[in-house]
Design an enzyme around this catalytic site. Structure first.
Site, short mmCIF file in Angstrom:
data_model
loop_
_atom_site.label_atom_id
_atom_site.label_comp_id
_atom_site.label_asym_id
_atom_site.label_seq_id
_atom_site.Cartn_x
_atom_site.Cartn_y
_atom_site.Cartn_z
N HIS A 82 -8.13 -4.75 -1.16
CA HIS A 82 -6.98 -4.20 -0.67
C HIS A 82 -6.42 -5.29 0.12
CE1 HIS A 82 -4.41 -0.85 0.15
NE2 HIS A 82 -4.35 -1.07 1.33
N SER A 133 0.90 -1.14 0.09
CA SER A 133 -0.09 -0.12 0.30
C SER A 133 0.89 1.31 -0.02
CB SER A 133 -1.05 -0.06 1.35
OG SER A 133 -2.08 0.75 0.87
N ASP A 135 -10.30 -3.16 -5.04
CA ASP A 135 -9.74 -2.13 -3.92
C ASP A 135 -10.06 -0.84 -3.98
OD1 ASP A 135 -7.72 -0.90 -2.27
OD2 ASP A 135 -6.15 -1.96 -3.09
#
Length: 766
Positions: A739, A619, A704
């Site tokens: 995610h 991320s 995501d």
């Protein structure tokens, strides 16, 4: 602390496999410190190369089919006289249905499978080894709540948990750290409230973000996500019969609290997935009839929701990256709605709770950057008394309240501490808290997290682990100082923590700042002469702390002679608030140069060599990986960038993309010239160049909501076009996840096996 820390939960946070903590009373979250994260939707995202050893590697892709080549469609973007050309802008499809885009993603996945097909047998063996360490049929540490013990059960071969409870026997009515839940034939029977395995049968993805038991223990409300997009549906069921009560609440976040036994308070999001409205819902009524309690119209602020440990108040917080203010609701008087507890003041960040006649407030400001703890009377919130003063070298991370105690979770010199303070009896005046008692820990570097505890008792529950100590749950008697281990996660296969060494090193940064590095290795498997392989993990954003915690899958690296290290770089919060401030906005480059300095230090101290150094981040940590790959591609053998936030300028210029507006205080607002050019200087997509790169694995999730799949897709496409080496470059996009990737516990282990197989393939270890 009772509110879910929005700064931890909202954003492009790192993608450590998701673990849902059952929250049965006040919403004390299990922070995402390197092992765990909450499931409510959160708003942060997560030189001489020609001499690089990978360029003459036998791992060249010459025997694999040619990689996919994304077509180029020129898309020009101009700001401040500067023109950026994005040839892969077309890969962004907000609907996720464009056949051409999906075809390209499928081609990339097929190519990844092809390149990795030669190591599939090893990957499967690795998965079996990793899975073999898991005690598949197990239960979590039972937690007392009202008349029941609550716990999660896992079953052999099943991906998901069962949420269970048992009545507390008459002989255990008074809580004790020595309590053990009876399980024999004479014990109260186990009741399965909810079986996620049954619920997940018809879904490729399944995750419960919130599981809350009503105050009278008769009902359960839970939030369900079946796509990975973190948009939840809330169901209420009878805890005994499992019968559904009323219609579900749809299109909501995971922020959910009981307001008495007959009503819920919940939060919804706007079109850019910003939690902006909080609602009051009476059971049995239509969602369309719900009462709007508050709407946050400032798009740099998002809402948070929690309950006091005393269960007498609900708190609604609105926060940006620098400012946080709070409202409260008396659960016994919901008709009075929300009232202001701490007003909105720019630069003041407050987190609140309640005990007796007082609200307790953790308050941070520019002056008191590591926070102080103050209290105010419930009937006079304008006047406060300092209980724990600010300390420049000690950061107050959170507080947890009990009827007779206050517990402060602190940080000093990068290490966590738990300090227990005794409070005067209810009704007596509060005074400054001094000489609290510290809970002791055994490892030199470790992680410790708050957990749900009973407000009326003197028993503090917390979770502990280190890089060599499996996750452990302790009950601590705050009156006697006695600590009792209630549960340590089983690690099968002959694991012995004595075989592993964990330590902390300090690497000098470019400006002389010492950066802590947490390290673990198996002492009989390494030489520490520069020949060992090493995996270096980093994050460095949002003030999130990547504390050193245990992960059983990592043993498959350590037992093969790997050194594993975590670089606690600036932009994180490990060393206090200023550590974060010095790694954001116009100081963001410190994050990247700190990581490079840590890598160079590990090479210098012979923990590894450049030829054996692999790196990983996810991320916002994927941004870190992308940036350092562009800056120093010669320094690394291989890199793993998980769901990486790599198209920084383009994303932060687009307020229609989730998280953009709320993150201008984190990265900067590129609509301002100074920020535009600074952010462009490190944005990975904007800095890919014609040079040799190491072996790279990039992952994404189609659904995501934090980092759009198109960001890593564009990064890979541009790398394929421009890099001058024949190193491996793989892109793996999960088409049915978000995610946090796949949702099943064994599916996550399979992903670890794949990642480790890639790393070992690049090191010629297979």
């Amino acid at each position: 602390m009772v509110l879910q820390n929005f700064r931890l939960n909202l954003g492009r946070i790192f993608c450590i496999p998701l673990t849902v903590t059952v929250v049965l009373s006040s919403a004390v979250p299990f922070p995402p410190a390197a092992a765990t994260t909450t499931a409510a939707f959160s708003h942060h995202r997560s030189i001489a190369a020609s001499a690089s050893p990978m360029n003459t590697s036998p791992l060249s892709q010459s025997h694999s089919p040619p990689p996919p080549v994304a077509k180029k469609v020129e898309h020009a973007m101009e700001m401040f006289g500067d023109v950026r050309i994005d040839n892969y802008y077309w890969l962004r499809d907000d609907s996720r249905t464009n056949p051409e885009v999906l075809s390209y993603l499928n081609q990339e996945n097929a190519y990844t499978d092809s390149v990795m097909s030669g190591t599939k047998e090893f990957e499967d063996k690795l998965f079996a080894e990793i899975r073999g360490r898991i005690k598949e049929d197990d239960i979590s540490a039972p937690l007392r709540k009202g008349p029941y013990y609550y716990y999660d059960r896992t079953l052999e071969g099943q991906e998901y948990v069962q949420h269970c409870r048992r009545l507390i026997s008459d002989s255990q009515k008074v809580p004790s750290v020595h309590d053990i839940m009876p399980t024999g034939p004479e014990a109260p029977h186990e009741h399965v409230i909810l079986d996620e395995n049954v619920k997940a049968q018809h879904h490729k993805y399944y995750s419960i973000g919130t599981f809350k038991v009503s105050p009278n223990s008769k009902l359960v409300a839970y939030a369900e996500d079946t796509k990975g997009d973190e948009i939840y549906t809330v169901y209420v069921i009878d805890a005994e019969t499992r019968a559904t009560i009323g219609d579900p609440l749809v299109g909501v976040t995971g922020y959910l609290e009981w307001a008495g036994n007959d009503a819920l308070v919940y939060v919804t999001m706007d079109e850019i997935l910003r939690p902006d409205k909080v609602w009051f819902h009476v059971l049995g009524t239509e969602q369309s009839k719900d009462t709007l309690l508050y709407q946050e119209k400032d798009d740099m602020f998002s809402l948070d929701l929690g309950a006091s440990e005393s269960e007498r108040y609900l708190f609604v917080a609105s926060e940006s990256k620098n400012t946080r203010f709070n409202f409260y609701m008396d659960v016994s008087k919901p008709e009075e709605g929300l009232k202001v507890l701490t007003p909105r003041v720019e630069g003041i960040d407050t987190t609140v709770s309640h005990r007796g006649d007082h609200f307790f407030i953790k308050r941070r400001s520019d002056q008191f950057f590591n926070s102080e703890v103050v209290a105010c009377a419930v009937n006079d919130t304008s006047s406060t008394k300092v209980l724990i003063p600010h300390n420049e070298s000690v950061k107050i991370q959170e507080i947890q309240l009990f009827s007779d105690h206050l517990v402060a979770y602190e940080r000093e010199n990068g290490l966590q501490k738990i300090i227990v303070y005794h409070l005067p009896p209810l009704g007596e005046p509060l005074r400054s808290l001094e000489s609290g008692q510290a809970v002791s820990f055994v490892d030199p570097v470790y992680s410790v997290y708050s957990s749900d505890s009973e407000f009326s008792s003197s028993i503090l529950r917390f979770s502990y682990s280190s890089l060599r100590t499996p996750s452990s749950v302790y009950d601590y008697d705050m009156k006697t100082g006695t600590s009792v281990l209630k549960k340590i996660n089983s690690v099968l296969g002959g694991f012995d923590s004595a075989h592993y060494v964990t330590e902390r090193q300090w690497a000098p940064a470019l400006d002389g700042t010492l950066i802590p590095i947490s390290i673990v290795y198996r002492k009989d498997a390494v030489k520490l002469d520069g020949s060992d392989p090493l995996l270096l993990y980093g994050y460095g954003s949002y003030e999130i702390c990547i504390d050193p915690s245990f992960k059983s899958t990592r043993l498959s690296l350590l037992d093969r002679g790997f050194v594993y290290a975590i670089a606690h770089i600036r932009g994180g919060g490990e060393m206090g608030r200023q550590w974060y401030e010095n790694g954001k906005l116009l100081k963001k480059n410190n994050t990247f140069t700190d990581f490079i300095a840590c890598a160079e230090y590990l090479v210098e101290k012979k923990f590894c060599s450049k030829e054996r150094l692999c790196i990983e981040g996810r991320s916002a940590g994927g941004l870190l990986i992308g940036a350092v790959l562009n800056m120093r591609p010669d320094l690394f053998r291989a890199a793993v960038a998980g769901v990486p936030f790599v198209d920084v300028v383009t994303t932060m210029l687009d307020p229609t993309i989730p998280l953009t507006t709320s993150e201008w205080e984190e990265w900067g607002d590129p609509r301002k010239e100074e920020f535009y050019f600074y952010m462009k200087s490190y944005s990975p997509v904007d800095n890919v160049k014609a040079q040799n790169y190491p072996h790279i694995l990039v992952t994404a999730g189609l659904n995501d909501p934090r980092v759009m799949y198109s960001e890593p897709a564009k990064f890979v496409a541009k790398l394929r076009d421009m890099k001058t080496d024949d190193s491996i470059l793989l892109f793996k996009c999960e088409l049915g996840a978000g995610h946090f990737s796949k949702s099943g516990r064994f599916e996550k282990l399979q992903e670890d096996a794949f990642t480790y197989a890639f790393i070992m393939k690049t090191l010629n270890m297979i």
